[in-house]
Design an enzyme around this catalytic site. Structure first.
Site, PDB file in Angstrom:
ATOM      1  N   ASP A  39       0.815  -1.214   0.000  1.00 55.73           N
ATOM      2  CA  ASP A  39       0.000   0.000   0.000  1.00 55.73           C
ATOM      3  C   ASP A  39       0.848   1.262   0.000  1.00 55.73           C
ATOM      4  OD1 ASP A  39      -2.378  -1.372  -0.007  1.00 55.73           O
ATOM      5  OD2 ASP A  39      -2.662  -1.299   2.163  1.00 55.73           O
ATOM      6  N   LYS A  61      -3.588   3.437  -2.612  1.00 59.02           N
ATOM      7  CA  LYS A  61      -4.732   4.321  -2.846  1.00 59.02           C
ATOM      8  C   LYS A  61      -4.509   5.604  -2.070  1.00 59.02           C
ATOM      9  CE  LYS A  61      -8.115   0.506  -2.966  1.00 59.02           C
ATOM     10  NZ  LYS A  61      -7.429  -0.546  -2.197  1.00 59.02           N
ATOM     11  N   MET A 176      -7.383   8.616   9.692  1.00 61.12           N
ATOM     12  CA  MET A 176      -7.639   9.414   8.496  1.00 61.12           C
ATOM     13  C   MET A 176      -8.698  10.486   8.790  1.00 61.12           C
ATOM     14  SD  MET A 176      -5.583   8.278   6.261  1.00 61.12           S
ATOM     15  CE  MET A 176      -4.630   6.832   5.813  1.00 61.12           C
TER      16      MET A 176
END
Length: 290
Positions: A39, A61, A176
């Protein structure tokens, strides 16, 4: 055992970023894998620990930019494992804590593949420990709640979440949470949380690029905006933040260099450590024979 089985997939958590927080099992698999899918949040220091003959496949991503869809990642994992490869899927933190590891496990198992999960230190634990913030503490916090900012981006904080998180003895950790921080703070205060509740925002925690802002809840967003924080940023809200040595200082922004151990910690040990223990403590020098 330490050896990986060909044709199987290993979902491996790499922790919050510091390679020193990797598990031994994670390192073993990184050094024996045929294929590694990784990732965006996997640090370069960790990627360098993968052995040089492994095929490295980036599937990261970021907001508005996905190099591979989740369905494509599923298919890659399946195809590589069907080809007989030892497949390691590297994920930041823990694969089963906001890491979509459960989705990948379900897909592969539905297609007859064996899947193993190697847990990693999730960001909430690793980063809070780095800052000296205990997630629970007698008299201050008897519960912890993990949220992900991505789930409610652009919307209101769900009322049931806000009510529970605003309880006096709860520590709230938001993964996040940068975009949703204003909504989060507003919702918590509206449901009874003291606006002066200690809070922290940590960008790129446990890495050399770590930056930390500590401020009362109602001032945290302004402080984060002023310092132009970027993702990934973890938010911690609760009275336990006040236990960090960073809380209460005149400045509010701290870097990784500010967390270095004092020189005194490196002084050589002097004297007989065993003499510090009472005889009944069972120090090896005076422990009874088995």
């Amino acid at each position: 055992g330490a050896r990986a089985a060909p044709g199987e997939v290993y979902l491996v958590g790499t922790g919050p970023g510091d390679p020193g927080l990797l598990t031994v099992r994670a390192l073993q698999l990184m050094q024996s894998a045929d294929v590694v899918l990784y990732d965006r949040l996997i640090s370069e220091d960790i990627l360098r620990l993968v052995h040089g003959d492994a095929l490295m496949v980036y599937v990261g991503k970021s907001k508005g930019l996905h190099t591979r869809s989740q369905d494509e990642i599923h298919r890659l994992l399946l195809d590589f494992s069907r080809a007989g490869a030892v497949v390691v899927r590297l994920k930041g933190g823990d694969p089963y804590v906001f890491g979509r590891g459960g989705e990948e496990m379900d897909y592969l198992q539905e297609h007859g593949m064996r899947v193993h999960c190697v847990p990693g230190i999730t960001a909430a634990s690793g980063i809070s420990a780095e800052l000296g913030i205990p997630l629970t503490h007698r008299g201050l916090a008897d519960s912890v709640k993990f949220l992900t900012g991505h789930l409610r981006e652009g919307g209101d904080l769900p009322e049931d979440v806000a009510m529970r998180a605003a309880q006096e003895k709860t520590t709230l950790v938001v993964y996040m949470g940068l975009t949703t921080l204003p909504t989060l703070a507003k919702g918590l205060v509206e449901h009874g949380m003291d606006p002066a509740t200690p809070a922290a925002a940590i960008e790129r925690g446990t890495t050399p690029r770590q930056r930390t802002v500590v401020a009362p809840l109602d001032r945290l967003h302004a402080a984060v905006e002023e310092e132009a924080f970027q993702s990934p940023t973890l938010i911690v809200v609760g009275k336990v933040v006040s236990l960090s040595p960073l809380w209460g200082q005149e400045r509010r922004l701290f870097t990784a260099d500010d967390l270095e151990r004092p020189q005194a910690y490196g002084l050589p040990v002097s004297g007989d450590l065993g003499s510090l223990l009472p005889a009944e403590a069972g120090w090896p020098g005076n422990a009874p024979a088995p």
